[in-house]
Design a protein around this motif. Structure first.
Motif, short mmCIF file in Angstrom:
data_model
loop_
_atom_site.label_atom_id
_atom_site.label_comp_id
_atom_site.label_asym_id
_atom_site.label_seq_id
_atom_site.Cartn_x
_atom_site.Cartn_y
_atom_site.Cartn_z
N PRO A 75 -3.80 16.62 -4.26
CA PRO A 75 -5.20 16.41 -3.91
C PRO A 75 -5.45 15.25 -2.95
O PRO A 75 -6.42 15.26 -2.21
CB PRO A 75 -5.89 16.13 -5.25
CG PRO A 75 -4.98 16.70 -6.28
CD PRO A 75 -3.60 16.61 -5.72
N ASN A 76 -4.58 14.22 -2.95
CA ASN A 76 -4.81 13.10 -2.04
C ASN A 76 -4.29 13.37 -0.63
O ASN A 76 -4.11 12.46 0.17
CB ASN A 76 -4.24 11.80 -2.61
CG ASN A 76 -2.75 11.83 -2.86
OD1 ASN A 76 -2.16 12.89 -2.94
ND2 ASN A 76 -2.15 10.67 -2.99
N LYS A 77 -4.10 14.63 -0.31
CA LYS A 77 -3.69 15.06 1.03
C LYS A 77 -4.68 14.56 2.08
O LYS A 77 -4.29 14.10 3.13
CB LYS A 77 -3.60 16.59 1.07
CG LYS A 77 -3.37 17.18 2.43
CD LYS A 77 -3.35 18.70 2.34
CE LYS A 77 -2.99 19.31 3.68
NZ LYS A 77 -2.73 20.74 3.56
N VAL A 78 -5.95 14.64 1.77
CA VAL A 78 -7.02 14.23 2.70
C VAL A 78 -6.87 12.76 3.08
O VAL A 78 -7.16 12.37 4.20
CB VAL A 78 -8.40 14.51 2.09
CG1 VAL A 78 -9.51 14.04 3.00
CG2 VAL A 78 -8.55 15.99 1.78
N GLN A 79 -6.40 11.93 2.14
CA GLN A 79 -6.22 10.50 2.39
C GLN A 79 -4.83 10.20 2.97
O GLN A 79 -4.41 9.05 3.00
CB GLN A 79 -6.40 9.68 1.10
CG GLN A 79 -7.80 9.65 0.55
CD GLN A 79 -8.13 10.87 -0.29
OE1 GLN A 79 -7.25 11.57 -0.77
NE2 GLN A 79 -9.39 11.15 -0.46
N GLY A 80 -4.12 11.22 3.42
CA GLY A 80 -2.81 11.00 3.99
C GLY A 80 -1.76 10.63 2.96
O GLY A 80 -0.77 9.98 3.26
N GLY A 81 -1.96 11.04 1.71
CA GLY A 81 -1.01 10.76 0.65
C GLY A 81 -1.14 9.38 0.03
O GLY A 81 -0.29 8.95 -0.73
N ALA A 82 -2.23 8.68 0.37
CA ALA A 82 -2.42 7.32 -0.15
C ALA A 82 -2.51 7.32 -1.66
O ALA A 82 -3.26 8.08 -2.25
CB ALA A 82 -3.66 6.69 0.45
N LYS A 111 0.87 -1.17 0.00
CA LYS A 111 0.00 0.00 0.00
C LYS A 111 0.92 1.22 0.00
O LYS A 111 1.63 1.47 0.97
CB LYS A 111 -0.92 0.01 1.22
CG LYS A 111 -1.95 1.10 1.16
CD LYS A 111 -2.95 0.98 2.30
CE LYS A 111 -4.02 2.04 2.17
NZ LYS A 111 -4.96 1.97 3.29
N VAL A 112 0.90 1.96 -1.10
CA VAL A 112 1.85 3.04 -1.32
C VAL A 112 1.24 4.39 -0.96
O VAL A 112 0.08 4.66 -1.27
CB VAL A 112 2.32 3.04 -2.79
CG1 VAL A 112 3.27 4.18 -3.06
CG2 VAL A 112 2.95 1.71 -3.15
N SER A 113 2.04 5.21 -0.33
CA SER A 113 1.68 6.60 -0.03
C SER A 113 2.86 7.48 -0.42
O SER A 113 4.00 7.01 -0.48
CB SER A 113 1.39 6.79 1.45
OG SER A 113 0.29 6.03 1.85
N ASP A 114 2.59 8.73 -0.69
CA ASP A 114 3.67 9.66 -0.98
C ASP A 114 3.37 11.01 -0.37
O ASP A 114 2.25 11.27 0.07
CB ASP A 114 3.95 9.77 -2.47
CG ASP A 114 2.82 10.42 -3.25
OD1 ASP A 114 1.78 10.74 -2.65
OD2 ASP A 114 2.97 10.62 -4.47
N LYS A 157 -0.27 11.35 8.98
CA LYS A 157 -0.46 12.60 9.73
C LYS A 157 0.45 13.69 9.17
O LYS A 157 0.04 14.84 9.00
CB LYS A 157 -0.17 12.36 11.21
CG LYS A 157 -0.38 13.57 12.07
CD LYS A 157 -0.15 13.28 13.53
CE LYS A 157 -0.34 14.54 14.36
NZ LYS A 157 0.01 14.31 15.77
N VAL A 158 1.69 13.33 8.86
CA VAL A 158 2.63 14.29 8.27
C VAL A 158 2.11 14.74 6.90
O VAL A 158 2.09 15.92 6.59
CB VAL A 158 4.05 13.68 8.15
CG1 VAL A 158 4.98 14.63 7.42
CG2 VAL A 158 4.60 13.34 9.53
#
Length: 94
Positions: free
Chosen positions: A83-90, A47-50, A74-75
């Motif tokens: 735009p995917n800031k709300v999802q924590g960068g997911a 599961k990747v986030s950036d 949280k960071v």
């Protein structure tokens, strides 16, 4: 070019009408692909986030927070520019 595209579409439509793809065909192909990806039965998913920030200074500050143990999502929610800031960068599963 338009004629060539039309003929290719026509050929594809004719072939698929004569050789329909069934759910069983799709499932068999899926199973074959999964088997080829992992001969030992072990398939890894991630599961990747950036986190995208405006500058290297912001990136270093965000990395320091994560290294101190602050959750990545949280960071991301506090500094992320995308735009995917709300999802924590997911980004999703790979």
């Amino acid at each position: 070019m338009i004629r060539q595209n039309y003929l290719a579409d026509l050929e594809m439509s004719t072939y698929l009408a004569q050789n329909p793809i069934t759910d069983a065909d799709v499932q068999a192909d899926y199973n074959r692909e999964i088997t080829s990806l992992s001969p030992q039965g072990i398939l890894s998913e991630y599961k990747v986030s950036d986190i995208a920030v405006a500058s290297e200074v912001d990136a270093q500050a965000a990395l320091a927070r994560i290294k101190k143990g602050e959750p990545c999502d949280k960071v991301a929610k506090s500094v992320f520019l995308a735009p995917n800031k709300v999802q924590g960068g997911a980004v999703g599963w790979i």
